[in-house]
Design an enzyme around this catalytic site. Structure first.
Site, PDB file in Angstrom:
ATOM      1  N   ARG A  52       0.884  -1.525  -0.413  1.00 52.22           N
ATOM      2  CA  ARG A  52       0.638  -0.102  -0.134  1.00 52.22           C
ATOM      3  C   ARG A  52       0.739   1.731   0.153  1.00 52.22           C
ATOM      4  O   ARG A  52       0.320   2.658  -0.601  1.00 52.22           O
ATOM      5  CB  ARG A  52      -0.578   0.154   1.372  1.00 52.22           C
ATOM      6  CG  ARG A  52      -1.879   1.079   1.029  1.00 52.22           C
ATOM      7  CD  ARG A  52      -3.243   0.898   2.296  1.00 52.22           C
ATOM      8  NE  ARG A  52      -2.271   1.069   3.389  1.00 52.22           N
ATOM      9  CZ  ARG A  52      -2.279  -0.195   4.366  1.00 52.22           C
ATOM     10  NH1 ARG A  52      -3.168  -1.170   4.303  1.00 52.22           N
ATOM     11  NH2 ARG A  52      -2.131   0.320   5.489  1.00 52.22           N
ATOM     12  N   TYR A  77      -8.712  24.706  -7.983  1.00 54.52           N
ATOM     13  CA  TYR A  77      -9.349  24.384  -8.450  1.00 54.52           C
ATOM     14  C   TYR A  77     -10.313  23.733  -8.124  1.00 54.52           C
ATOM     15  O   TYR A  77     -10.366  23.654  -6.410  1.00 54.52           O
ATOM     16  CB  TYR A  77      -7.837  22.696  -8.240  1.00 54.52           C
ATOM     17  CG  TYR A  77      -8.646  21.510  -8.869  1.00 54.52           C
ATOM     18  CD1 TYR A  77      -9.328  21.627  -9.989  1.00 54.52           C
ATOM     19  CD2 TYR A  77      -8.482  20.709  -7.497  1.00 54.52           C
ATOM     20  CE1 TYR A  77      -9.930  20.198 -10.021  1.00 54.52           C
ATOM     21  CE2 TYR A  77      -9.184  19.044  -8.861  1.00 54.52           C
ATOM     22  CZ  TYR A  77      -9.572  18.531  -9.314  1.00 54.52           C
ATOM     23  OH  TYR A  77     -10.144  18.544  -9.618  1.00 54.52           O
ATOM     24  N   LYS A 104      -2.176  15.243 -14.859  1.00 50.57           N
ATOM     25  CA  LYS A 104      -2.271  16.706 -16.006  1.00 50.57           C
ATOM     26  C   LYS A 104      -0.652  16.787 -16.286  1.00 50.57           C
ATOM     27  O   LYS A 104      -0.180  15.763 -17.624  1.00 50.57           O
ATOM     28  CB  LYS A 104      -1.982  17.809 -15.256  1.00 50.57           C
ATOM     29  CG  LYS A 104      -3.810  17.578 -14.148  1.00 50.57           C
ATOM     30  CD  LYS A 104      -5.041  17.039 -15.210  1.00 50.57           C
ATOM     31  CE  LYS A 104      -6.140  18.354 -14.090  1.00 50.57           C
ATOM     32  NZ  LYS A 104      -6.160  17.316 -13.071  1.00 50.57           N
ATOM     33  N   ASP A 129      -0.067  24.332  -4.687  1.00 61.40           N
ATOM     34  CA  ASP A 129      -0.827  23.681  -5.965  1.00 61.40           C
ATOM     35  C   ASP A 129       0.069  24.097  -7.421  1.00 61.40           C
ATOM     36  O   ASP A 129       0.546  25.458  -7.996  1.00 61.40           O
ATOM     37  CB  ASP A 129      -1.599  23.548  -6.018  1.00 61.40           C
ATOM     38  CG  ASP A 129      -2.868  23.078  -7.505  1.00 61.40           C
ATOM     39  OD1 ASP A 129      -1.646  22.452  -8.811  1.00 61.40           O
ATOM     40  OD2 ASP A 129      -3.457  22.944  -7.453  1.00 61.40           O
TER      41      ASP A 129
END
Length: 383
Positions: A53, A105, A202, A177
């Site tokens: 994980r 965003y 992106k 960001d």
């Protein structure tokens, strides 16, 4: 360049740090799929891995490469940009005050209002482009300032260095960001930011074939260890194939981002003052709000994202998108193909986005073709 000099970032990216698989001598890394790892006879884990994980070997090279490109201490991969961004907030404590931009965003903005506040965080949205407004909003309980620059979809610019100074003076962290800028165009950690986030879906990946997110930290801290624990315990981690695809995409990120940025600059300059547009929003245009700051903190270019405001209102804007042939009507950004989207209809009620705005994600097609397609679409919508 002598033998003791580190290669340029373009070379580090292209060769993914030059790692070679020890077992096979393969240039391209293997895809690890085992979910668990063998214990030693003494019940230890000399491999350093217990469970996939958060200890997937497929993470290692991509995380190391991005850490190198950002000039950071460590990078963590996540299952999406949202998983990465929300982990920073989830590592805070109830009662902590956070500042975030009014224009950002949309999914994260909604999450902050819909979930973060219900967990006891005090969320305040401000004009992050105004350093005085940031300073005025700081409280004794402010623990995190979240900035996005350029900010989606108005492409407004936050002064990272000035904001970092304000945050640090208050004992708060600054997270940026930098999805649109990428490490190709901006280095937030060098400007004073503590954490850099990317929606790696992106530009870092660049091929519209995975969702991923990343966080890169400038130095270790108790807060960063809490972020690491959030990733491990909540489990918003990336799969092995997706990690491999992300690494593949980052090998060409310098070529793609520079090509998209150059095209976006040319498109913005071509359509500035266009008869069918009331505005072109792009930080690379002289006179645009934040242009001087962007030129200082994005020395490699102003990015591949721009927005246009169409005369005639929202119906005309939707009609322009409907008449495009080369630009594809789709959500997302940063792929090799150019995308166009009417953002207000996606974001819905409460959006700060003007209803006449179209968001453009410039790909790597020839800019003449992109301009011609947008010209014919504007003419058709206004016929």
């Amino acid at each position: 360049m002598n033998a003791d000099t580190d290669p340029h970032p373009e070379s580090r990216a292209a060769q993914a740090l030059g790692w070679i698989d020890d077992a096979t001598r393969a240039i391209s890394p293997p895809i690890h799929v085992s979910s668990t790892f063998l214990r030693d006879a003494d019940n230890g884990y000399s491999s350093g891995r217990v469970y996939m994980r958060d200890q997937n070997p497929a993470f290692d090279q991509a995380e190391a490469l991005l850490t190198s490109l950002e000039g950071g201490h460590e990078t963590l991969l996540f299952a999406s940009g949202m998983a990465a961004a929300t982990a920073v907030f989830q590592a805070l404590q109830p009662g902590d005050h956070v500042l975030a931009p009014k224009v950002m965003y949309w999914s994260l903005r909604n999450w902050l209002h819909g979930f973060a506040t219900s967990w006891g965080l005090e969320v305040e949205l401000i004009d992050m482009t105004d350093a005085a407004a940031v300073r005025a909003a700081i409280r004794p309980t402010t623990k995190l300032v979240w900035a996005e620059t350029p900010a989606n979809p108005l492409w407004s610019i936050t002064d990272i260095a000035a904001t970092a100074e304000i945050a640090h003076a208050a004992g708060a962290l600054l997270a940026v960001d930098s999805t649109t800028a990428t490490p190709v165009l901006s280095q937030p950690l060098a400007l004073g930011a503590d954490i850099v986030m990317h929606s790696a879906t992106k530009y870092l990946n660049g091929h519209s074939d995975l969702t991923a997110g990343t966080l890169t930290v400038g130095s270790d801290s108790e807060q960063w260890q809490r972020v690491r624990a959030v990733r491990a315990q909540i489990g918003g981690t990336l799969g092995s194939l997706e990690s491999w695809l992300l690494l593949r995409g980052m090998r060409t990120v310098y070529l793609r981002v520079r090509a998209a940025s150059a095209s976006a600059q040319r498109i913005a300059e071509h359509f500035a003052g266009h008869r069918h547009l009331s505005a072109v929003l792009y930080p690379g245009l002289p006179g645009s709000p934040g242009h001087e700051i962007a030129a200082r903190q994005m020395p490699g270019g102003f990015g591949g994202m721009l927005s246009i405001r169409v005369t005639g209102g929202p119906d005309a804007a939707v009609a322009v998108a409907a008449h495009t042939r080369l630009w594809k009507r789709a959500t997302s950004l940063g792929g090799v193909e150019s995308l166009i989207e009417h953002r207000a209809s996606i974001e819905g009620e409460g959006t700060p986005v003007p209803a006449d705005l179209l968001r453009l994600s410039t790909g790597i097609e020839h800019s003449d073709d992109l301009i011609a397609d947008l010209e014919q679409a504007l003419d058709a919508a206004h016929a």
